[in-house]
Design an enzyme around this catalytic site. Structure first.
Site, mmCIF file in Angstrom:
data_model
loop_
_atom_site.group_PDB
_atom_site.id
_atom_site.type_symbol
_atom_site.label_atom_id
_atom_site.label_comp_id
_atom_site.label_asym_id
_atom_site.label_seq_id
_atom_site.Cartn_x
_atom_site.Cartn_y
_atom_site.Cartn_z
ATOM 1 N N ASN A 9 0.869 -1.182 0.000
ATOM 2 C CA ASN A 9 0.000 0.000 0.000
ATOM 3 C C ASN A 9 0.906 1.232 0.000
ATOM 4 O O ASN A 9 1.485 1.573 1.019
ATOM 5 C CB ASN A 9 -0.881 -0.041 1.257
ATOM 6 C CG ASN A 9 -1.670 1.236 1.465
ATOM 7 O OD1 ASN A 9 -1.803 2.052 0.557
ATOM 8 N ND2 ASN A 9 -2.185 1.432 2.676
ATOM 9 N N TRP A 10 1.008 1.844 -1.150
ATOM 10 C CA TRP A 10 1.939 2.982 -1.275
ATOM 11 C C TRP A 10 1.441 4.218 -0.538
ATOM 12 O O TRP A 10 2.183 5.173 -0.355
ATOM 13 C CB TRP A 10 2.126 3.355 -2.753
ATOM 14 C CG TRP A 10 2.833 2.348 -3.585
ATOM 15 C CD1 TRP A 10 3.131 1.035 -3.267
ATOM 16 C CD2 TRP A 10 3.369 2.554 -4.909
ATOM 17 N NE1 TRP A 10 3.801 0.434 -4.306
ATOM 18 C CE2 TRP A 10 3.953 1.341 -5.328
ATOM 19 C CE3 TRP A 10 3.383 3.641 -5.777
ATOM 20 C CZ2 TRP A 10 4.558 1.195 -6.580
ATOM 21 C CZ3 TRP A 10 3.982 3.504 -7.022
ATOM 22 C CH2 TRP A 10 4.577 2.290 -7.408
ATOM 23 N N LYS A 11 0.183 4.251 -0.175
ATOM 24 C CA LYS A 11 -0.438 5.445 0.420
ATOM 25 C C LYS A 11 -0.205 6.660 -0.490
ATOM 26 O O LYS A 11 -0.113 6.489 -1.703
ATOM 27 C CB LYS A 11 0.096 5.687 1.840
ATOM 28 C CG LYS A 11 0.037 4.420 2.703
ATOM 29 C CD LYS A 11 0.183 4.710 4.151
ATOM 30 C CE LYS A 11 0.309 3.398 4.907
ATOM 31 N NZ LYS A 11 0.141 3.554 6.328
ATOM 32 N N HIS A 95 -9.392 0.893 4.937
ATOM 33 C CA HIS A 95 -8.109 1.101 5.621
ATOM 34 C C HIS A 95 -8.334 2.011 6.829
ATOM 35 O O HIS A 95 -9.157 2.931 6.778
ATOM 36 C CB HIS A 95 -7.102 1.724 4.648
ATOM 37 C CG HIS A 95 -5.706 1.727 5.196
ATOM 38 N ND1 HIS A 95 -5.276 2.677 6.084
ATOM 39 C CD2 HIS A 95 -4.670 0.874 5.016
ATOM 40 C CE1 HIS A 95 -4.012 2.412 6.416
ATOM 41 N NE2 HIS A 95 -3.623 1.322 5.776
ATOM 42 N N GLU A 97 -6.762 4.434 7.931
ATOM 43 C CA GLU A 97 -6.611 5.871 7.656
ATOM 44 C C GLU A 97 -7.870 6.429 6.992
ATOM 45 O O GLU A 97 -8.233 7.588 7.201
ATOM 46 C CB GLU A 97 -5.357 6.104 6.780
ATOM 47 C CG GLU A 97 -4.086 5.920 7.608
ATOM 48 C CD GLU A 97 -2.888 5.416 6.836
ATOM 49 O OE1 GLU A 97 -2.867 5.516 5.596
ATOM 50 O OE2 GLU A 97 -1.960 4.903 7.491
ATOM 51 N N GLU A 167 -5.295 -5.410 10.403
ATOM 52 C CA GLU A 167 -4.285 -4.387 10.657
ATOM 53 C C GLU A 167 -4.573 -3.691 11.979
ATOM 54 O O GLU A 167 -5.381 -2.748 12.015
ATOM 55 C CB GLU A 167 -4.299 -3.347 9.530
ATOM 56 C CG GLU A 167 -4.021 -3.908 8.165
ATOM 57 C CD GLU A 167 -3.443 -2.838 7.244
ATOM 58 O OE1 GLU A 167 -2.327 -3.037 6.768
ATOM 59 O OE2 GLU A 167 -4.099 -1.812 7.034
ATOM 60 N N GLY A 173 2.328 1.929 10.779
ATOM 61 C CA GLY A 173 3.248 3.061 10.649
ATOM 62 C C GLY A 173 3.935 3.455 11.943
ATOM 63 O O GLY A 173 4.533 4.520 12.036
ATOM 64 N N SER A 213 3.431 -2.457 10.325
ATOM 65 C CA SER A 213 4.888 -2.462 10.493
ATOM 66 C C SER A 213 5.550 -3.781 10.100
ATOM 67 O O SER A 213 6.490 -4.226 10.759
ATOM 68 C CB SER A 213 5.261 -2.057 11.923
ATOM 69 O OG SER A 213 4.811 -0.736 12.179
ATOM 70 N N GLY A 234 2.911 -1.244 4.332
ATOM 71 C CA GLY A 234 2.911 0.186 4.048
ATOM 72 C C GLY A 234 4.335 0.687 3.841
ATOM 73 O O GLY A 234 4.929 0.525 2.776
ATOM 74 N N GLY A 235 4.926 1.226 4.904
ATOM 75 C CA GLY A 235 6.250 1.854 4.824
ATOM 76 C C GLY A 235 7.295 1.028 4.079
ATOM 77 O O GLY A 235 8.020 1.551 3.224
HETATM 78 C C1 PEP Z 1 -0.731 -0.008 5.984
HETATM 79 O O1 PEP Z 1 -0.782 1.174 5.715
HETATM 80 O O2 PEP Z 1 -1.603 -0.760 5.570
HETATM 81 C C2 PEP Z 1 0.383 -0.496 6.804
HETATM 82 C C3 PEP Z 1 0.328 -1.704 7.260
HETATM 83 O O3 PEP Z 1 1.423 0.388 7.033
HETATM 84 P P1 PEP Z 1 2.836 0.053 7.728
HETATM 85 O O4 PEP Z 1 3.362 -1.212 7.087
HETATM 86 O O5 PEP Z 1 3.701 1.227 7.431
HETATM 87 O O6 PEP Z 1 2.578 -0.143 9.174
#
Ligand code: PEP
Length: 250
Positions: A9-11, A95, A97, A167, A173, A213, A234-235
């Site tokens: 997920n590039w956000k 998600h 967010e 999640e 994040g 994470s 994500g990251g």
């Molecule tokens: C996400 O945004 O779905 C996510 C899991 O982010 P991160 O891996 O950065 O925690």
């Protein structure tokens, strides 16, 4: 055996140049020998470029969100058929967010899942509790509510391509990952719940990803848990080398 599915997920990251370079790097590392199914979810503005770049690749792609209406006066929104028109196969829905920053409710997410499957888009449906909810001991209750409302009125046939991403919000994040045991416990709960809501056969086939994470250092152990069928990253998906290491840990 369920296939492991690793999605990035590039956000709100990567313009067109960034998209070209990240996808080009990923294409070098993801080959016929790659055991996992790999999905990238760039921002809307990069989807058409992703389609062009991924024509000759086994990497799949999807969007990070969409609106549930077909068309009309919904300024700033993107419809399911628009996503289909640029070749999207997947769409991330619900998600945390979207829920917290943009006020999406379980009811809105339910409408989005319905619209996605109607248009042949495969939903990656995100759920998970906040830190406060975990500390109150209501993790299962929260996940159950999100799943019950999110999937309300949908049949097994409509949900045949569903992916659920667990999640925990406190792990997104933050660098704080759920322990293998914490993640496995919730994944087993989700599979049990889906078995009750739909059927045991459906639940056994359902891909349940963990997100929060995930990085090269913790991916292997998380992915080795019985009910963890992949990761939503994500990251660590923004750099080709770390995303490829996660993919290779399958
Ligand atoms: C996400 O945004 O779905 C996510 C899991 O982010 P991160 O891996 O950065 O925690």
């Amino acid at each position: 055996m369920r296939k492991k599915v690793i999605a990035g997920n590039w956000k709100m990251n990567n313009d067109l140049n960034g998209t070209v370079s990240l996808i080009s790097e990923l294409k070098k590392g993801v080959t016929e020998l790659t055991k996992a199914e790999v999905i990238v979810c760039p921002p809307f503005t990069s989807l058409e470029t992703a389609q062009t770049l991924l024509k000759d690749s086994i990497i799949k792609f999807g969007a990070q969100n969409m609106y549930f209406e077909e068309s009309g006066a919904f300024t700033g929104e993107i419809s399911p058929s628009m996503l289909k028109s640029v070749g999207c196969e997947y769409v991330v829905l619900g998600h945390s967010e979207r829920r917290t920053i943009f006020g999406e409710t379980d009811q809105i997410i339910n409408k989005k899942i319905k619209a996605a499957v109607k248009h042949g888009l495969k939903p990656i449906f995100c759920i998970g509790e906040t830190l406060e909810e975990r500390e109150k001991g209501i993790t299962f209750e929260i996940c159950e509510r999100q799943i019950r409302f999110g999937l309300e009125g949908l049949t097994e046939a409509e949900l045949s391509d569903l992916i659920i991403a667990y999640e925990p919000v406190w792990a997104i994040g933050t660098g704080k990952t759920a322990t293998n045991e914490q993640a496995q416990e919730v994944h087993a709960f989700i599979r049990g719940l889906v078995s009750k809501l739909l059927s045991e056969t459906f639940a056994q086939k359902l891909v349940i990803q963990y997100g929060g994470s995930v990085k090269p250092e913790n991916a292997k152990e998380l992915l080795a848990q019985t009910d963890i069928d992949g990761a939503l990253v994500g990251g660590a998906c923004l750099k080709a080398d770390s995303f490829l290491k996660i993919i290779e840990s399958v």
